[in-house]
Design a protein around this motif. Structure first.
Motif, PDB file in Angstrom:
ATOM      1  N   ASP A  80       0.705  -1.286   0.054  1.00  0.00           N
ATOM      2  CA  ASP A  80       0.005  -0.056   0.085  1.00  0.00           C
ATOM      3  C   ASP A  80       0.800   1.139  -0.015  1.00  0.00           C
ATOM      4  OD1 ASP A  80      -2.466  -1.431  -0.095  1.00  0.00           O
ATOM      5  OD2 ASP A  80      -2.556  -1.496   1.964  1.00  0.00           O
ATOM      6  N   ALA A  81       1.927   1.489   0.755  1.00  0.00           N
ATOM      7  CA  ALA A  81       2.887   2.353   0.882  1.00  0.00           C
ATOM      8  C   ALA A  81       3.647   2.458  -0.480  1.00  0.00           C
ATOM      9  CB  ALA A  81       3.814   2.324   1.875  1.00  0.00           C
ATOM     10  N   CYS A  82       3.876   1.702  -1.307  1.00  0.00           N
ATOM     11  CA  CYS A  82       4.719   1.657  -2.384  1.00  0.00           C
ATOM     12  C   CYS A  82       4.166   2.714  -3.630  1.00  0.00           C
ATOM     13  CB  CYS A  82       5.136   0.537  -3.053  1.00  0.00           C
ATOM     14  SG  CYS A  82       6.185   0.482  -4.372  1.00  0.00           S
ATOM     15  N   ALA A  83       4.780   3.835  -3.822  1.00  0.00           N
ATOM     16  CA  ALA A  83       4.385   4.885  -4.885  1.00  0.00           C
ATOM     17  C   ALA A  83       5.210   4.908  -5.960  1.00  0.00           C
ATOM     18  CB  ALA A  83       4.102   6.245  -4.144  1.00  0.00           C
ATOM     19  N   ASP A  84       5.952   3.830  -6.073  1.00  0.00           N
ATOM     20  CA  ASP A  84       6.735   3.749  -7.381  1.00  0.00           C
ATOM     21  C   ASP A  84       6.203   2.776  -8.259  1.00  0.00           C
ATOM     22  OD1 ASP A  84       9.170   4.487  -8.625  1.00  0.00           O
ATOM     23  OD2 ASP A  84       9.794   2.389  -8.306  1.00  0.00           O
ATOM     24  N   LEU A  85       5.687   2.668  -9.415  1.00  0.00           N
ATOM     25  CA  LEU A  85       5.125   2.187 -10.322  1.00  0.00           C
ATOM     26  C   LEU A  85       6.114   1.007 -10.751  1.00  0.00           C
ATOM     27  CD1 LEU A  85       2.623   1.061 -11.904  1.00  0.00           C
ATOM     28  CD2 LEU A  85       3.059   2.726 -13.857  1.00  0.00           C
ATOM     29  N   ALA A  86       7.432   1.575 -11.180  1.00  0.00           N
ATOM     30  CA  ALA A  86       8.431   0.478 -11.566  1.00  0.00           C
ATOM     31  C   ALA A  86       8.555  -0.640 -10.499  1.00  0.00           C
ATOM     32  CB  ALA A  86       9.597   1.193 -11.900  1.00  0.00           C
ATOM     33  N   THR A  87       8.706  -0.399  -9.156  1.00  0.00           N
ATOM     34  CA  THR A  87       9.125  -1.183  -7.906  1.00  0.00           C
ATOM     35  C   THR A  87       7.818  -2.258  -8.090  1.00  0.00           C
ATOM     36  OG1 THR A  87      10.008   0.516  -6.815  1.00  0.00           O
ATOM     37  CG2 THR A  87       9.140  -1.314  -5.494  1.00  0.00           C
ATOM     38  N   LEU A  88       6.602  -1.598  -7.991  1.00  0.00           N
ATOM     39  CA  LEU A  88       5.246  -2.758  -8.024  1.00  0.00           C
ATOM     40  C   LEU A  88       5.355  -3.451  -9.183  1.00  0.00           C
ATOM     41  CD1 LEU A  88       2.542   0.098  -6.949  1.00  0.00           C
ATOM     42  CD2 LEU A  88       3.304  -2.067  -5.593  1.00  0.00           C
ATOM     43  N   GLU A  89       5.716  -3.327 -10.492  1.00  0.00           N
ATOM     44  CA  GLU A  89       5.892  -4.130 -11.570  1.00  0.00           C
ATOM     45  C   GLU A  89       7.080  -5.146 -11.398  1.00  0.00           C
ATOM     46  OE1 GLU A  89       6.338  -1.041 -14.882  1.00  0.00           O
ATOM     47  OE2 GLU A  89       4.268  -0.979 -15.108  1.00  0.00           O
ATOM     48  N   ARG A  90       8.150  -4.665 -10.677  1.00  0.00           N
ATOM     49  CA  ARG A  90       9.211  -5.509 -10.562  1.00  0.00           C
ATOM     50  C   ARG A  90       8.825  -6.717  -9.585  1.00  0.00           C
ATOM     51  NH1 ARG A  90      12.591  -2.687  -7.616  1.00  0.00           N
ATOM     52  NH2 ARG A  90      12.466  -3.644  -5.812  1.00  0.00           N
ATOM     53  N   TRP A  91       8.200  -6.264  -8.425  1.00  0.00           N
ATOM     54  CA  TRP A  91       7.325  -7.209  -7.646  1.00  0.00           C
ATOM     55  C   TRP A  91       6.538  -8.131  -8.243  1.00  0.00           C
ATOM     56  CZ3 TRP A  91       6.118  -3.256  -2.922  1.00  0.00           C
ATOM     57  CH2 TRP A  91       7.480  -3.013  -2.352  1.00  0.00           C
ATOM     58  N   HIS A  92       5.767  -7.506  -9.303  1.00  0.00           N
ATOM     59  CA  HIS A  92       4.667  -8.347  -9.773  1.00  0.00           C
ATOM     60  C   HIS A  92       5.448  -9.441 -10.696  1.00  0.00           C
ATOM     61  CE1 HIS A  92       2.454  -9.509 -13.350  1.00  0.00           C
ATOM     62  NE2 HIS A  92       1.488  -9.645 -12.892  1.00  0.00           N
ATOM     63  N   ASP A  93       6.482  -9.042 -11.411  1.00  0.00           N
ATOM     64  CA  ASP A  93       7.211 -10.172 -12.235  1.00  0.00           C
ATOM     65  C   ASP A  93       7.911 -11.181 -10.992  1.00  0.00           C
ATOM     66  OD1 ASP A  93       6.471  -8.541 -14.202  1.00  0.00           O
ATOM     67  OD2 ASP A  93       8.507  -7.361 -14.586  1.00  0.00           O
ATOM     68  N   GLN A  94       8.398 -10.577 -10.042  1.00  0.00           N
ATOM     69  CA  GLN A  94       9.050 -11.542  -9.083  1.00  0.00           C
ATOM     70  C   GLN A  94       8.171 -12.452  -8.798  1.00  0.00           C
ATOM     71  OE1 GLN A  94      13.011  -8.539  -7.889  1.00  0.00           O
ATOM     72  NE2 GLN A  94      11.343  -8.964  -6.504  1.00  0.00           N
TER      73      GLN A  94
END
Length: 106
Positions: A80-94
Motif C-alpha cells: 500500500d505504501a509503495c508509490a513507485d510504479l516500476a517497483t510494483l511492476e518488478r515485484w509483480h514479475d518476481q
C-alpha cells in the motif's frame, strides 16, 4: 500566497453538506481549472498515475494469492505504501516465480 490566505481558502472551500453551496464551490473550481490548463492536466496526470498504482497493487495481490503466498499485515502495508510504479511492476514479475512473499518483494 500567505499562510492566512491559504487557510482561508481551504476553510471557504471545505465541504458543507449543503448541496447549493457545494455546487457553487464545484463551479468555481471548474472555472479556475479551465483558466489554468496546466494545473488541470497535472491533476489528470496525477489521477492516472494513482489509478495505475492501484491496479499494479491489485494485480500483485492477485498473483500472490493465486500462487498461495499469504501476505502479512506488514506485507500489505508495504504494498500500500509503495508509490513507485516500476517497483510494483518488478515485484509483480518476481511474484510470478518467487517461492515466498519476501522473495517476491525484494
Amino acid at each position: 500566497m500567505s499562510t492566512t490566505t491559504s487557510e482561508e481558502l481551504l476553510w471557504r472551500f471545505a465541504r458543507t453538506g449543503d448541496p447549493e453551496i457545494d455546487a457553487r464551490q464545484e463551479r468555481i473550481l471548474e472555472v479556475l481549472l479551465s483558466a489554468n490548463p496546466r494545473m488541470k492536466q497535472r491533476l489528470v496526470d496525477e489521477g492516472r498515475l494513482e489509478g495505475r498504482l492501484d491496479e499494479a497493487r491489485a494485480t500483485l495481490r492477485r498473483v500472490l494469492a493465486h500462487r498461495q503466498l499469504a501476505l502479512t499485515s506488514d506485507d500489505e502495508a508495504r504494498i500500500d505504501a509503495c508509490a513507485d510504479l516500476a517497483t510494483l511492476e518488478r515485484w509483480h514479475d518476481q511474484a510470478l516465480t518467487a517461492s515466498s512473499v519476501p522473495q517476491a518483494l525484494t
